[in-house]
Design an enzyme around this catalytic site. Structure first.
Site, short mmCIF file in Angstrom:
data_model
loop_
_atom_site.label_atom_id
_atom_site.label_comp_id
_atom_site.label_asym_id
_atom_site.label_seq_id
_atom_site.Cartn_x
_atom_site.Cartn_y
_atom_site.Cartn_z
N CYS A 164 0.86 -1.18 0.00
CA CYS A 164 0.00 0.00 0.00
C CYS A 164 0.90 1.23 0.00
O CYS A 164 2.03 1.18 0.49
CB CYS A 164 -0.89 -0.01 1.24
SG CYS A 164 -2.01 1.40 1.37
N HIS A 194 -5.17 0.05 5.53
CA HIS A 194 -6.15 1.12 5.64
C HIS A 194 -6.73 1.25 7.05
O HIS A 194 -7.82 1.78 7.24
CB HIS A 194 -7.27 0.96 4.61
CG HIS A 194 -6.80 1.19 3.20
ND1 HIS A 194 -7.64 1.19 2.12
CD2 HIS A 194 -5.56 1.45 2.71
CE1 HIS A 194 -6.95 1.43 1.01
NE2 HIS A 194 -5.68 1.60 1.36
N TYR A 244 -7.53 7.04 6.50
CA TYR A 244 -8.69 6.14 6.48
C TYR A 244 -9.37 6.07 7.84
O TYR A 244 -10.52 5.65 7.94
CB TYR A 244 -8.27 4.74 6.02
CG TYR A 244 -8.01 4.66 4.54
CD1 TYR A 244 -9.05 4.43 3.65
CD2 TYR A 244 -6.73 4.85 4.04
CE1 TYR A 244 -8.81 4.37 2.28
CE2 TYR A 244 -6.49 4.80 2.67
CZ TYR A 244 -7.54 4.57 1.80
OH TYR A 244 -7.31 4.53 0.45
#
Length: 421
Positions: A164, A194, A244
Site C-alpha cells: 500500500c 487502511h 482512512y
C-alpha cells in the site's frame, strides 16, 4: 529479470513505469509485460510506457498482451493492480451504502466488502496460474482491499506480499517537514491495511531517536489538515492515524460530506478519460502532472523497493508491507494479515517487533481483523448469510437492520460478479 503487471492498462501504470525507468539500478528489469483485457487502453498505456523508457534511456523491453498465461510465463514477479468491474462497480460501492446511512467507500465498510467479494476469486485464479508458470515467482498485491486479498493469497500458500502507498506517502511528507531524506525516516507503522497508526517516527532506523512528539508539536496543524481530522484529536492520541481512520473517528460527518458531492469514482472516471487522451499523444514521453491527482502517489518507489528486496536482496532493509502476523501482535491469530515494518529479503518479509498497541486502537484492529476473516470466508464460499455475518461484524455497520439491508443491496448490485448469487 522479467516482471509482469496484471491490470497493466490501468491509468496508474505510467507512475509505475516512471519508477522502473528512474530506479533501474535498484531493479534492473529486462522485460516488462503489461497484461490487460482492455486492448484499446492497454495500447495507449503501453505506447506511453515505451516512450518513458526511451526518454530515460532504459534498455528494457515492454510487451503488451491480453493473454494472461503468456504474460506471466517465466516472470520473476507479478504485480497485481486489478479493478474487477471497473469504475462502474466502484461507483456502486460508493453509492448504495450511503443510502443506508453508512460510509460509501471502495475499501472500507460495505463497499470494501463488495470489492473483496468480486476480487478474491479472480486474484486466486491468477495466482494459481502464476504458480503453475513459475512456482518461485513472487506476487506483489496492490489490489484493494489489500489486507483481505493478501490474506486470501497467503492462506492459499502463494508467495505473496501486500503493498500500500499510505506509509510511503507519510514517510515522504514527514521527511519534508523534518528537513531530512525519506530514507532517514523510519515509521513505527502498525495496524491493518487502511487501518494504521504511526506510533513513532525515528531518524536513522528502528533504533533511532523518536521525533514524533516534535513533529506533532511543530507541524500538528498541517498533519491534521492532511488527515481532515482535528488537531486536538491528534494531540490526545499522541500518534498519527492514517487518513482512512477518518471513516471511523468521524463516520457521520463523512457520510454527510459524501452525500453532498459526486462520488470519487465519478471524479476518477473523468480524470481517466483525460489521462487516456493524453497517453495517446505520441509526443508525450513522461507521466503527466494530472496523474498525481489520480492517486497512488509513490507507488512506483514502494513497488521497486519491494520487488528489489524480494528478487535480489536489494532495496531498503526495512519496508512497510502486508504479511502474516506470526505473533507480532499477540492479540491476533498468527494467520491474520497485518501491515507493519518488516525486514524484507528473498525469503520474504519478517515483521519487526512492535510495542503492544494502546487498547484504544488495538481493539479496533482486533475488530476489523475479525471482519476480514468473515469477509474472506464470504468471498471464498459465498452465500447471503456469510455476507450478512461479515457486515454485522464490521464496526462501521454492526446493527442487524443495516446489515440485512446492505446484504441485499450488495448482492443486487454485484450479482454478475458473484458466481453463487
Amino acid at each position: 529479470m522479467k516482471l509482469t503487471v496484471v491490470g497493466g492498462g490501468s491509468t496508474y501504470t505510467p507512475e509505475l513505469i516512471d519508477g522502473f525507468a528512474r530506479l533501474r539500478d535498484t531493479l534492473p528489469v529486462e522485460e516488462l509485460v503489461l497484461v490487460d483485457p482492455a486492448a484499446e487502453r492497454l495500447e495507449l498505456v503501453g505506447g506511453l510506457a515505451r516512450r518513458i523508457f526511451a526518454r530515460q534511456g532504459h534498455g528494457g523491453r515492454i510487451v503488451t498482451t491480453a493473454d494472461l498465461d503468456a504474460g506471466i510465463d517465466g516472470a520473476d514477479a507479478v504485480l497485481l493492480q486489478l479493478r474487477v468491474g471497473g469504475q462502474a462497480a466502484r461507483r456502486q460501492d460508493e453509492t448504495w451504502p450511503l443510502e443506508c446511512g453508512c460510509v460509501g467507500q471502495e475499501t472500507t465498510g460495505a463497499g470494501g466488502l463488495a470489492k473483496a467479494l468480486r476480487t478474491v476469486p479472480v486474484v486466486l485464479d491468477i495466482a494459481e496460474r502464476v504458480r503453475r508458470a513459475n512456482p518461485r515467482a513472487w506476487i506483489i498485491d496492490f489490489t484493494n482491499p489489500v489486507g483481505i486479498v493478501t490474506r486470501a493469497l497467503l492462506h492459499a500458500g502463494h508467495r505473496a506480499v501486500g503493498l500500500c502507498n499510505v506509509a510511503i506517502g507519510l514517510q515522504r511528507k514527514f521527511a519534508a517537514r523534518l528537513g531530512v531524506q525519506p530514507a532517514d525516516v523510519h515509521l513505527g507503522h502498525v495496524g491493518l491495511n487502511h487501518l494504521t497508526w504511526e506510533t513513532s517516527v525515528r531518524l536513522g532506523g528502528p533504533e533511532g531517536a523518536n521525533v514524533l512528539p516534535k513533529l506533532l508539536a511543530e507541524h500538528g496543524d498541517a498533519i491534521a489538515d492532511d488527515l481532515r481530522l482535528p488537531r486536538a484529536l491528534l494531540d490526545r492520541l499522541g500518534v498519527v492515524p492514517s487518513y482512512y481512520l477518518r471513516y471511523y473517528y468521524a463516520h457521520d460527518e463523512v457520510v454527510r460530506d459524501l452525500r453532498g458531492k459526486p462520488s470519487r469514482a465519478e471524479e476518477v472516471a473523468a480524470m481517466e478519460s483525460e489521462l487516456l487522451e493524453m497517453y495517446g499523444d505520441p509526443a508525450l514521453d513522461e507521466k503527466p502532472a494530472l496523474l498525481a491527482r489520480r492517486g497512488g502517489a509513490y507507488y512506483s518507489e514502494a513497488a521497486v523497493d519491494l520487488a528489489a528486496a524480494l528478487l535480489s536482496g536489494g532495496g531498503s532493509p526495512y519496508q512497510v508491507v502486508n504479511t502474516l502476523n506470526k505473533g507480532t501482535l499477540p492479540f491476533l491469530a498468527d494467520d491474520a494479515v497485518i501491515e507493519v515494518q518488516a525486514a524484507v529479503g528473498p525469503t520474504g518479509p519478517v515483521p519487526l517487533p512492535v510495542p503492544e498497541p494502546d487498547p484504544l486502537y488495538a481493539g479496533l484492529i482486533a475488530n476489523v481483523t475479525a471482519y476480514e476473516e468473515l469477509a474472506l470466508e464470504a468471498a471464498l464460499r459465498g452465500g447471503r448469510d456469510r455476507v450478512f455475518r461479515a457486515l454485522l461484524a464490521h464496526p462501521l455497520i454492526g446493527q442487524y437492520g443495516y446489515a440485512d439491508t446492505l446484504t441485499d443491496r450488495l448482492i443486487a448490485h454485484n450479482r454478475e460478479h458473484l458466481a453463487w448469487a
